[in-house]
Design a protein around this motif. Structure first.
Motif, short mmCIF file in Angstrom:
data_model
loop_
_atom_site.label_atom_id
_atom_site.label_comp_id
_atom_site.label_asym_id
_atom_site.label_seq_id
_atom_site.Cartn_x
_atom_site.Cartn_y
_atom_site.Cartn_z
N TYR A 142 0.84 -1.19 0.00
CA TYR A 142 0.00 0.00 0.00
C TYR A 142 0.88 1.24 0.00
CZ TYR A 142 0.78 -0.45 5.09
OH TYR A 142 1.34 -0.60 6.34
N GLU A 143 0.26 2.37 -0.31
CA GLU A 143 0.93 3.66 -0.22
C GLU A 143 0.62 4.25 1.15
OE1 GLU A 143 0.92 6.83 -3.50
OE2 GLU A 143 -0.42 7.68 -1.96
N SER A 144 1.64 4.76 1.81
CA SER A 144 1.47 5.26 3.18
C SER A 144 1.91 6.72 3.27
CB SER A 144 2.28 4.42 4.16
OG SER A 144 2.07 4.83 5.49
N ASN A 146 2.49 9.72 6.20
CA ASN A 146 2.68 9.84 7.64
C ASN A 146 3.03 11.27 8.02
OD1 ASN A 146 2.86 6.86 8.84
ND2 ASN A 146 3.80 6.87 6.82
N LYS A 197 6.05 3.62 -0.01
CA LYS A 197 5.41 2.38 -0.43
C LYS A 197 5.81 1.29 0.56
CE LYS A 197 3.73 1.15 -3.99
NZ LYS A 197 2.35 0.80 -4.39
N GLU A 209 9.97 -0.89 3.40
CA GLU A 209 9.38 0.41 3.13
C GLU A 209 10.32 1.21 2.23
OE1 GLU A 209 7.46 4.27 5.43
OE2 GLU A 209 8.79 2.92 6.51
N SER A 233 6.18 4.69 7.79
CA SER A 233 5.17 3.80 8.37
C SER A 233 5.77 2.65 9.15
CB SER A 233 4.26 3.26 7.25
OG SER A 233 5.01 2.50 6.33
N SER A 367 -1.12 8.34 10.42
CA SER A 367 -0.82 7.52 9.25
C SER A 367 -2.09 7.31 8.45
CB SER A 367 -0.27 6.15 9.67
OG SER A 367 0.99 6.28 10.28
N ASN A 369 -3.23 5.09 4.93
CA ASN A 369 -2.83 4.10 3.92
C ASN A 369 -3.86 4.04 2.80
OD1 ASN A 369 -0.65 3.44 5.63
ND2 ASN A 369 -1.88 1.93 6.71
N LEU A 372 -4.52 -0.07 -1.04
CA LEU A 372 -4.21 -1.36 -0.46
C LEU A 372 -4.49 -2.45 -1.49
CD1 LEU A 372 -5.05 0.64 1.96
CD2 LEU A 372 -5.37 -1.43 3.28
#
Length: 829
Positions: A142-144, A146, A197, A209, A233, A367, A369, A372
């Protein structure tokens, strides 16, 4: 006809005016002390059914007409607030709720025969844990996004009047922009954003990550590679499906852990529909008021008993130092494979004031996300670096963040950034920032050089008298490919200069492959050198004390060594060291036969050793972060670390006086034992296969100082035992609050028990003993181990630890103390 048209127009206008006068109330509910949103708060027009719960970001919107002109805002753990609203208009009402002591009423079951209805739901949650836990998915990504913010809070008038704070008063006077009309003032220090990512595979369990972009604004904090890696993340992972969750280096019991019935009480309070998902609402609280556990509410999906929402707060009476509050809020989403993944998380850590006159700190983490997706498992090689920082990750403009932020910056966060920029320009802030950086790093940064380390600037001992030392190294501003170092020291008693020079070349930062060369001419002490297997990370106070006063078997040395290191793969690393060292004793009583196998050969007091050491390390889930020109290990999580080393000593043309072979092995691990506590063990073994002078054997590290040392035998004298071959085990168990938390009179002190035990088997061959003309040390009986046990209490006044050790064997040795009391300074949460 004209009148009729006019009437019709008036009727339409009046009707539209009535519809336009519908009451619409929008706004945001935030915490008055932290400025953070309050999700899931109840907002309702008093005396009506017109109401809703705030979303994860604290937003709400009410529509409808009512006789009442008051809106109620309430949530568990906060004081209920009332606000007047204006009828028939669209308006914005933002509210700050004042926290109160977080507590839930005792859960009562009315009938002895009737089971608590929450228990049936909890059993289903536990039965479905493996199915709902994200760790059972074969692979996902997933793309995160933060955000992290660190602030100073609890700023009292007394604190503001302090002399060193008067320079920032003008900035403090504008704090109401951040705090809100009813909030408490906070002083921001740091805010960051990162986009990355995240990848996971379950067999073997690996994660990675890739940090795409970072943006950092902070007082005294540069946008360096270290900070850029720890704001992603990977360090904001909170999985309630684990039985124990690691937060601020402590193990907290999850309310949906396997031991739920032993640790928590539950109450089924409601059932609601969230985004079309029917959910049970359960309140929970710990049975023991000092347990590292949570008070809060969770929303459980009826369809598969997965965790949909979580709102958990550390109980204020928990046995934890310096932390006033920990709050975790999380929203999860079901994947196609059935497991639930967090889509939004918000974590608050409130650090209390050290003294009543000082301020505290807030650390806030957010955070989000997106995208997903279940994927095919990537190859193991892809996961060799757990955290990978893109080369241009620290280069970005505001347009990038506008386009890629998962959520826009709030007005508060924009004010935080502006205030930090203002604070950074104040001279006293710059001065204090540099002093704190120097204290933490041990070096003073001067452009491309780091001068230091300052703790060894001056010292005194019986050989050198008063000693001064100056030194330094180049930093990342000089080069990311090369690092140079050097120092010069002088002893006013022996009137000798000591010095060293070195250089390191970074061949590959991705594989962390380096080659270094170092030359040293100095003095040291026998029996206080790390053997390459033992962990010396906590040796600072011990070594510093040992360099003062009377030195233990001091010797002068001149050393030249070359080191090559490389991370071959994620778990495997190796190092190769070539070393040549001249040994000159500065104490009486040492001599050796120049031919150890021939006791008729001449004796000498000085010798040269030339050796090559090859060391392999296997650490399956070890994680590293890179701090500019150094690499920091964060240790392993679940697996032990193995070390194997082989050394060969060369005699003859290469400059050495002896041929010898040495083998070292070691294994160490940190074991999480649930509510029993945490254990650490370390097993080491070594063997020198030839007869050599005893400085080339292993002198076991004793401890005659009052300071506790985990790597030493704490009832053994300095240089009491020397071994040619040995095996040892060191073990420590931290009970945390497991025992003392359950004793009524003691639990208020928040003391914590520690138990330890050390065992050592070793010996020296008869031929090696014969090769020593004089022997002023002892050899262990191979059938009789050296052993000692200890029990300690830590967290005394939050800072101190006291250990009592009892020596169990070799009690007839001269000048020993069978019992020892050791103290140590231990800044522990």
């Amino acid at each position: 006809m004209k009148s009729k048209h006019i009437f019709t127009l008036l009727l339409c206008f009046t009707t539209s005016l009535v519809f336009a006068q519908q009451t619409i109330i929008r706004g945001k509910v935030t915490d008055a002390e932290t400025g953070d949103p309050v999700p899931y708060a109840t907002v309702v027009i008093q005396g009506t059914q017109i109401g809703m719960a705030t979303d994860f970001d604290g937003n709400y919107e009410l529509k409808g007409e009512a006789e009442s002109d008051t809106v109620l805002f309430s949530y568990v753990g906060y004081e209920t607030r009332k606000k007047l609203y204006e009828k028939g208009v669209t308006q914005v009402i933002n509210v700050q709720l004042q926290p109160k002591a977080t507590s839930l009423a005792d859960f009562v079951v009315l009938s002895d025969k009737a089971e608590n209805p929450a228990f049936e739901i909890m059993r289903s949650v536990i039965d479905n844990k493996n199915k709902n836990d994200k760790r059972r998915l074969e692979a996902y990504e997933y793309e995160s996004y933060n955000k992290i913010e660190i602030d100073v809070d609890n700023i009292t008038e007394e604190f503001r009047k302090k002399k060193y704070m008067q320079k920032v008063t003008s900035v403090l006077d504008s704090i109401d922009i951040i705090a809100g009309e009813d909030g408490k003032p906070i002083l921001p220090l740091f805010i960051s954003e990162s986009l990355s990512k995240f990848y996971f595979r379950s067999n073997p369990r690996l994660q990675k990550e890739q940090i795409i972009k970072t943006k950092i604004t902070g007082i005294g904090i540069e946008d360096g590679s270290l900070i850029s890696q720890v704001i992603g993340s990977s360090f904001q992972e909170y999985n309630f499906y684990q039985n124990r969750m690691n937060i601020v280096e402590k193990e907290f019991a999850s309310p949906i852990g396997d031991g739920w019935r032993l640790i928590y009480d539950y109450d089924l309070t409601d059932s609601v529909s969230l985004e079309g998902e029917f959910c049970y609402v359960l309140d929970f609280k710990p049975k023991n008021d000092q347990e590292l556990a949570f008070i809060g509410t969770m929303w459980i999906a009826k369809a598969d008993f997965g965790l949909k929402r979580m709102d958990a707060t550390m109980q204020p009476t928990a046995n934890l130092n310096f932390i006033e509050k920990i709050k975790i809020q999380q929203e999860l989403e079901r994947m196609e494979g059935g497991a639930w993944l967090p889509v939004k998380s918000r974590i608050l850590i409130d650090v209390s004031e050290i003294t009543k006159k000082s301020a505290g700190f807030l650390a806030k983490f957010y955070s989000s996300n997106k995208n997903l997706a279940l994927t095919e498992p990537k190859p193991n090689k892809f996961f060799e670096r757990t955290i990978e920082l893109e080369e241009d990750a620290r280069i970005s403009d505001e347009q990038f963040w506008i386009e890629n932020r998962h959520d826009s910056l709030t007005t508060t966060e924009i004010s935080v950034i502006a205030m930090i920029d203002s604070l950074k320009q104040i001279p006293i802030v710059k001065t204090w920032t540099e002093l704190l950086k120097t204290f933490a790093r041990g070096y003073v940064e001067v452009g491309q050089l780091d001068l230091g380390p300052w703790p060894v600037l001056v010292s005194s001992n019986d050989v050198e008298g008063f000693r001064t030392r100056i030194g330094g190294r180049t930093n990342e501003h000089f080069s990311l490919k090369w690092q140079l170092n050097g120092y010069l020291a002088y002893g006013f008693k022996d009137k000798n200069f000591k010095y060293g020079l070195g250089a390191t070349h970074f061949i590959s930062r991705k594989k962390w492959t380096t080659i270094s060369a170092n030359y040293r001419k100095d003095i040291d002490q026998l029996g206080l050198q790390p053997d390459g297997i033992t962990d010396f990370d906590d040796a600072n106070a011990f070594v510093a004390l040992s360099q003062l006063g009377n030195l233990i078997r001091p010797f002068a040395y001149e050393t030249f060594q070359v080191d090559l290191t490389s991370q071959l793969s994620k778990p495997f690393s190796f190092s190769l060291r070539l070393k040549n060292q001249d040994f000159t004793p500065l104490y009486n009583g040492f001599s050796y036969y120049t031919e150890p196998s021939d006791i008729t050969s001449p004796t000498g007091t000085e010798f040269t050793s030339t050796e090559a050491t090859l060391k392999f390390k296997y650490a399956k889930d070890e994680t590293f972060i890179i701090n500019d020109n150094s690499r920091i290990s964060l240790g392993t999580v679940r697996w032990p670390t193995f070390i194997l080393g082989y050394t060969h000593g060369f005699k003859g043309p290469l400059g050495g006086d002896f041929d010898y072979n040495k083998l070292d092995v070691g294994i160490s691990q940190r074991l999480k034992m649930g509510f029993w506590g945490i254990s650490h063990y370390q097993i080491t073994a070594s063997k020198v296969f030839e007869d050599v002078p005893y400085p080339l054997l292993t002198a076991h590290i004793g401890n005659e100082q009052p300071v506790y040392a985990s790597f030493a035998f704490n009832t053994m004298n300095f240089y009491e035992f020397v071994s040619q071959q040995y095996v040892s085990m060191r073990y420590q168990h931290f009970f945390e609050g497991f025992i003392l938390n359950r004793i009524p009179l003691l639990k208020k002190l928040k003391w914590r028990l520690v138990a330890s035990g050390n065992v050592l088997y070793g010996d020296i061959s008869e031929s090696t003993l014969a090769a020593q003309p004089t022997v002023d040390f002892l050899s262990l009986d191979p059938n009789k181990p050296y052993s000692e046990v200890g029990v300690g209490v830590e967290n005394i006044f939050k800072f101190f630890r006291v250990d009592f050790f009892q020596r169990l064997t070799y009690l007839d040795n001269p000048d020993i103390k069978k019992r020892q009391i050791k103290v140590s300074f231990n800044l522990s949460l």
